[in-house]
Design a protein around this motif. Structure first.
Motif, PDB file in Angstrom:
ATOM      1  N   PRO A 140       6.618 -16.168   1.219  1.00  0.00           N
ATOM      2  CA  PRO A 140       6.332 -14.729   1.322  1.00  0.00           C
ATOM      3  C   PRO A 140       4.941 -14.371   0.803  1.00  0.00           C
ATOM      4  O   PRO A 140       4.280 -13.503   1.357  1.00  0.00           O
ATOM      5  CB  PRO A 140       7.406 -14.093   0.451  1.00  0.00           C
TER       6      PRO A 140
ATOM      7  N   LEU B 181       4.639  -7.021   6.481  1.00  0.00           N
ATOM      8  CA  LEU B 181       6.027  -7.381   6.172  1.00  0.00           C
ATOM      9  C   LEU B 181       6.092  -8.238   4.903  1.00  0.00           C
ATOM     10  O   LEU B 181       6.896  -7.983   3.997  1.00  0.00           O
ATOM     11  CB  LEU B 181       6.591  -8.143   7.367  1.00  0.00           C
ATOM     12  N   LEU B 182       5.233  -9.260   4.837  1.00  0.00           N
ATOM     13  CA  LEU B 182       5.237 -10.140   3.666  1.00  0.00           C
ATOM     14  C   LEU B 182       4.854  -9.359   2.404  1.00  0.00           C
ATOM     15  O   LEU B 182       5.473  -9.513   1.358  1.00  0.00           O
ATOM     16  CB  LEU B 182       4.265 -11.308   3.877  1.00  0.00           C
TER      17      LEU B 182
ATOM     18  N   PHE C 139       7.660  -7.154   1.179  1.00  0.00           N
ATOM     19  CA  PHE C 139       8.692  -7.928   0.476  1.00  0.00           C
ATOM     20  C   PHE C 139       8.229  -8.235  -0.945  1.00  0.00           C
ATOM     21  O   PHE C 139       8.972  -8.036  -1.905  1.00  0.00           O
ATOM     22  CB  PHE C 139       8.987  -9.223   1.244  1.00  0.00           C
TER      23      PHE C 139
ATOM     24  N   GLU D 205       9.941  -6.932  -4.437  1.00  0.00           N
ATOM     25  CA  GLU D 205      10.506  -7.895  -5.369  1.00  0.00           C
ATOM     26  C   GLU D 205       9.764  -7.933  -6.700  1.00  0.00           C
ATOM     27  O   GLU D 205      10.244  -8.535  -7.650  1.00  0.00           O
ATOM     28  CB  GLU D 205      10.508  -9.295  -4.747  1.00  0.00           C
ATOM     29  N   ALA D 206       8.597  -7.307  -6.776  1.00  0.00           N
ATOM     30  CA  ALA D 206       7.836  -7.337  -8.024  1.00  0.00           C
ATOM     31  C   ALA D 206       8.680  -6.738  -9.140  1.00  0.00           C
ATOM     32  O   ALA D 206       9.491  -5.848  -8.912  1.00  0.00           O
ATOM     33  CB  ALA D 206       6.534  -6.570  -7.867  1.00  0.00           C
TER      34      ALA D 206
END
Ligand code: FMN
Ligand code: SF4
Ligand code: FES
Lengths: 443, 234
Positions: free
Chosen positions: A294, A340-341, A344, A348-349
């Protein structure tokens, strides 16, 4: 299991030898194939410092993404004064799209257990913990069985081989979020705390689990250690690229006919790795490869001659990361993909620091404005500035890595990004910008 | 060690006299006001951004970092529901429950507020005894507590904080971080809600990634799943 891709017969098989065995947890079969010979050699022959010295000669570097020399990490842990030390084998495999560690733990459980035991012996730890992603039920079952059988047979446990060293290996399922991949987060999870990274230094090798010196190594790194001790460090150092010798496990997926996992010598050009997966599934031309998961870099075809080594990848703005290589053909829009990456990574951070909590969100928004046709005239400059600020001020490697998708698009696909940002158009025809009058996308 | 008797007293008195004649640092408060740095906040106060929204994200960083636990979040959420977790509500005027749940990746069904009800503390006490009230076992304690109640009731989290001595902010931060924990009872018969209890980002990321790369649907995940723990993952 994820498919193991066929590789040329001349390529060495350090990690994948024995893949596809009827029962990978069969201890007798594993011992016949050489399991626990490396540990015995470490204990009877090399001793603690000798084992680390062997590893130093082998040139083994961590496969978790950073490429830190494993012998140095072990040496630091072994020489930091402490009452207790730990070894943590990192089998969490944070990247949700990659399954190389899973394949290894399922197919070579004894190699992982033995590697962790050797590390524990070398640094003087009485406890080695194999932390496995909780969804990997079969890997957990096999590892537990392997630990149980090896303990019963006396390969590990108390007073191993009469050396006086106790080496207890345990398997701990962990689950949480992407950030558990970061080593200090994984250690917090094992301590039962909220998963947020800690400032490094001190590195875990000095102060890790429960504030004790802790070796954290990828299971892929550890699984190579028994082979090195049995076949000799010179044999390992002779494989692949001299700067970071050995083999790596990669996963090739995306727009290819034959996705799967492969063991390749370091230094293999990306093009050769992509070809292992049987070429493109469509008649379209290759447009980009995403290297590293990612937080990966999006590289154009002309960088496919890049050799798969830590240094060469860093030079083109990439990192080995999770070992994932995703192939995109011409139908893919790289701006869309990078957005997109980044989104994500931002989601998620962990939220601990400002580059992490706010910076990544602003970065993802730049991408989102580009793909929806709302880019501001300042966006191209903002993208470069913000990424540089995040890299400079990040607390953990996640934020630094999360800038890679968009910055590599800026570096290699400037035209396509400009089309989005300046003309609100998507050359690949993927994004459906809410088109404002051409060139007047400013808000 | 001194060898001459009485030399210690002489040295001590020398210091006393030196200090006696030095200028004093006392500020005669109401008459003289000390200079206060512009960034000093004194009493904690939350700031609003230019749109009038609170800037606080309810990330619990400050509560977790504060060494004497004077920071905590409590009060009334944006829908006017009273849902104090812990601590004095007046310190942080508004607790943005929505934001806290969003950070944890969970939806905000109204059922979530059943989690604030009082519960029988018997089961959680038994779990705590089994773990010797050791805060280093927090994940195990939380997992077993969830097994006992089906979710993590706020009353149980409070009790865990009280009994282990771990700060509530830390207990809550841990519980809201990991994917396996539910802060609300599982929504019976509503598979969509039950599925959304888990961190949704991985599954949706993977399917979006497949779409972006023009890949077909992924093969079903082989043997790599265990019961409830597994989020959809290919
Ligand atoms: C966001 C993030 C995710 C990571 N994910 C993994 C992972 O899935 N597996 C892994 O072994 N290391 C992962 N790492 C690297 C670890 O922090 C650590 O450097 C590594 O496990 C050290 O082992 P090595 O020396 O064998 O490479 C990740 C790091 C970051 C910042
Ligand atoms: S919880 Fe504390 S640290 Fe987090 S945003 Fe609010 S005030 Fe800032
Ligand atoms: S992801 Fe939050 S500090 Fe790195």
């Amino acid at each position: 299991m994820t498919r193991l891709l066929a590789t040329p017969p001349s390529w060495p098989r350090v990690l994948t030898a024995g893949f596809g065995a009827d029962d990978p947890t069969d201890l007798d079969a594993a011992v016949r194939a050489g399991a626990f010979a490396g540990l015995a050699r470490a204990i009877r022959g090399h001793g603690r410092t000798g084992t680390i010295a062997e590893l130093r000669v082998s040139g083994l570097r961590g496969r978790g993404g950073g490429g830190y020399p494993t012998a140095e990490k072990w040496h630091t842990c072994a020489t930091t004064p402490a009452d207790v030390r730990y070894v943590v084998a990192h089998g969490y495999e944070a990247d949700p799209g990659t399954r190389v560690a899973q394949a290894l733990m399922e197919q070579r459980p004894y190699a992982v257990v033995e590697g962790a035991a050797i590390a524990a012996f070398a640094v003087g730890a009485a406890e080695a913990i194999i932390a496995v992603r909780a969804e990997y039920g079969e890997a957990i079952r096999r590892l537990r069985l392997a630990v149980e059988r090896a303990t019963d047979a006396g390969h590990i446990g108390t007073d191993v081989l009469g050396s006086g060293a106790d080496i207890a290996v345990s398997v701990r399922p962990v689950q949480g979020a992407y950030m558990l991949g970061e080593e200090t987060v994984l250690l917090r999870a094992l301590e039962g705390k909220r998963g947020q990274p800690e400032q490094r230094p001190p590195y875990p090798a000095e102060r890790g689990l429960f504030d004790r010196p802790t070796v954290v190594n990828d299971v892929v790194t550890l699984a190579a250690v028994p082979w090195i001790l049995v076949n000799g460090p010179e044999a390992y150092a002779a494989i692949g690229d001299p700067d970071a010798p050995g083999t790596v496990l990669v996963q090739v997926a995306g727009a290819v006919t034959d996705p799967g996992v492969a063991e390749v010598p370091t230094g293999t050009p990306l093009r050769e790795i992509v070809d292992l997966a049987g070429g493109l599934a469509s008649s379209y031309r290759l447009k980009a490869v995403v290297v590293g998961g990612p937080a990966g870099a999006i590289l154009p075809p002309r960088e496919l001659d890049t050799r798969y080594t830590f240094t060469a990848l860093r030079e083109v703005g990439a990192s080995a990361g999770s070992g994932s290589i995703l192939v995109a053909d011409e139908r893919t829009c790289v701006v869309d993909l990078a957005t997109l990456l980044t989104r994500f990574c931002a989601d998620e951070a962990c939220g601990k620091t400002i580059p992490c909590r706010i910076g990544l969100r602003r970065l993802a928004e730049i991408g989102e404005r580009a793909v929806t046709g709302h880019a501001r005239p300042t966006d191209p400059v903002l993208l470069a500035d913000l990424s540089a600020d995040i890299v400079a001020s990040a607390l953990c490697d996640h934020e630094r890595g999360a800038t890679r998708p968009l910055t590599t698009v800026l570096r290699y696909f400037r035209d396509e990004l400009d089309e989005h940002q300046i003309r609100s158009a998507c050359p690949a025809g993927v994004c459906r910008p809410i088109a404002v009058a051409s060139g007047a996308a400013a808000t | 060690m001194s060898t001459v008797p009485g030399s210690g007293i002489v040295r001590g008195m020398a210091l006393t006299f030196r200090r006696f004649f030095e200028p004093k640092a006392t500020v005669r408060y109401p008459e003289v006001r000390p200079e206060i740095a512009p960034r000093n906040r004194g009493r904690l106060q939350l700031l609003h951004d230019e749109n009038g929204h609170l800037k606080c994200e309810t990330c619990f960083q400050c509560a977790q970092a504060c060494p004497i636990e004077c920071i905590d979040m409590g009060g009334v959420d944006t829908r006017g529901r009273y849902n104090v977790h812990w601590g004095p509500a007046e310190t942080y005027g508004e607790r943005r429950e929505e934001a806290a749940l969003r950070r944890s990746g969970r939806p905000v069904p109204d059922a979530a507020f059943a989690s604030f009800a009082e519960v029988d503390l018997g089961p959680v006490s038994a779990v705590l005894v089994a773990h010797d009230h050791d805060p280093a076992h927090m994940l195990g304690i939380l997992e077993e507590t969830q097994a006992a109640y089906g979710y993590l009731p706020v009353a149980a989290l409070r009790h865990i904080s009280f009994a282990t001595g771990a700060w509530y902010a830390m207990v809550y931060g841990t519980a809201s971080y990991y994917r396996q924990f539910r802060l609300a009872p599982p929504a019976d018969g509503d598979p969509a809600l039950a599925a959304a209890d888990r961190r949704p980002s991985e599954a949706s990321f993977l399917s979006a990634l497949d779409a972006a790369l023009g890949m077909g649907p992924r093969p079903a995940p082989g043997n790599a799943r265990t019961g409830d723990a597994a989020g959809p993952r290919a």
